[in-house]
Design a protein around this motif. Sequence first.
Motif, PDB file in Angstrom:
ATOM      1  N   THR A  89      47.557  37.596  35.981  1.00  0.00           N
ATOM      2  CA  THR A  89      46.732  38.133  37.060  1.00  0.00           C
ATOM      3  C   THR A  89      45.540  37.239  37.396  1.00  0.00           C
ATOM      4  OG1 THR A  89      45.616  39.568  35.442  1.00  0.00           O
ATOM      5  CG2 THR A  89      47.423  40.524  36.696  1.00  0.00           C
ATOM      6  N   ASP A  90      44.996  36.548  36.403  1.00  0.00           N
ATOM      7  CA  ASP A  90      43.893  35.628  36.700  1.00  0.00           C
ATOM      8  C   ASP A  90      44.363  34.528  37.644  1.00  0.00           C
ATOM      9  OD1 ASP A  90      42.112  37.014  35.112  1.00  0.00           O
ATOM     10  OD2 ASP A  90      42.417  35.746  33.349  1.00  0.00           O
ATOM     11  N   ALA A  98      46.934  34.755  39.620  1.00  0.00           N
ATOM     12  CA  ALA A  98      47.268  35.399  40.893  1.00  0.00           C
ATOM     13  C   ALA A  98      46.031  35.545  41.771  1.00  0.00           C
ATOM     14  CB  ALA A  98      47.910  36.756  40.642  1.00  0.00           C
ATOM     15  N   PHE A  99      44.926  35.957  41.187  1.00  0.00           N
ATOM     16  CA  PHE A  99      43.702  36.115  41.970  1.00  0.00           C
ATOM     17  C   PHE A  99      43.144  34.768  42.424  1.00  0.00           C
ATOM     18  CE2 PHE A  99      43.510  40.496  40.323  1.00  0.00           C
ATOM     19  CZ  PHE A  99      43.245  41.157  41.516  1.00  0.00           C
ATOM     20  N   GLN A 100      43.325  33.746  41.621  1.00  0.00           N
ATOM     21  CA  GLN A 100      42.923  32.410  42.041  1.00  0.00           C
ATOM     22  C   GLN A 100      43.748  31.958  43.241  1.00  0.00           C
ATOM     23  OE1 GLN A 100      43.230  29.861  38.595  1.00  0.00           O
ATOM     24  NE2 GLN A 100      41.700  31.023  37.446  1.00  0.00           N
ATOM     25  N   THR A 101      45.045  32.273  43.200  1.00  0.00           N
ATOM     26  CA  THR A 101      45.924  31.933  44.324  1.00  0.00           C
ATOM     27  C   THR A 101      45.494  32.653  45.591  1.00  0.00           C
ATOM     28  OG1 THR A 101      47.821  31.539  42.859  1.00  0.00           O
ATOM     29  CG2 THR A 101      48.303  32.022  45.171  1.00  0.00           C
ATOM     30  N   ILE A 102      45.245  33.952  45.476  1.00  0.00           N
ATOM     31  CA  ILE A 102      44.813  34.723  46.646  1.00  0.00           C
ATOM     32  C   ILE A 102      43.510  34.167  47.209  1.00  0.00           C
ATOM     33  CG2 ILE A 102      44.064  36.987  47.462  1.00  0.00           C
ATOM     34  CD1 ILE A 102      45.931  38.207  45.331  1.00  0.00           C
ATOM     35  N   ALA A 103      42.552  33.895  46.317  1.00  0.00           N
ATOM     36  CA  ALA A 103      41.253  33.381  46.757  1.00  0.00           C
ATOM     37  C   ALA A 103      41.389  32.044  47.485  1.00  0.00           C
ATOM     38  CB  ALA A 103      40.311  33.241  45.565  1.00  0.00           C
TER      39      ALA A 103
END
Length: 249
Positions: A81-82, A84-89
Amino acid sequence: MRQETQLFLSYQTLIDIHCHQYSQVGHMQILSRDAHELSNKADGILPKPQASKHQTEADLLLSAGYFSLGIHPWFIELQNTDTAFQTIASFMHHPRLLAIGECGLDKCIDTALDKQIDIFTQQIKLAQQFGKPMIVHCVRAFSELLQLKKHLAPSQAWIIHGFTGKPPLAEQLLKHGCYLSFGKALLQSGSQASMALLTTPNDRLFLETDAADAAIDTIYTAAAKIRDVDIACLQQQILNNFKRVFMHD
């Protein structure tokens, strides 16, 4: 994006607010992508439009489409998830990213609800930080969903996609400021979604294909028949909602 938007708005089209399959035809789509599908590179996030001598600039804009990006509750366990959130950001300033999602809560999967709530909450805060509306997936967790909305009080719009619930649930969601997006359930005569559609105000309505085989024009035709309005009128109503929610007009 503003210049492209003005071009789009001058072109008669249908808006598919949420889909999982790209279709290069004369309507606008928001293609849903999950973080686990992507790297930190923008190449390939959207299919490249194929130009022909008969296509206008407006045709190319519509065929290029837009996308939403998030962590679907079904795919939480498939990714770090870390990361994943980096990807989204990393995509937050992409000119064609219109929304966060789909994301949300689902009580019919194995992933613990507490974990889902944590991941969803982080996406709510991300949407708020970057001023993006949310495409929301919710299955049998509307009480928890509305508790989060009340507690966090986000200013960004929440669009409950693929709504199939009864009118009282629709009324509750609408009371809390949500938008409702209807899809293939409208093709079933007498469905709960059809009854809920009748009670949904013009300014809270979207339509979608999701993962259905049905084309968006079929969904529009069904919705117009249920609401007893002309398709052109329905099209204008949804266009107005799209401008207000996604383009901040």
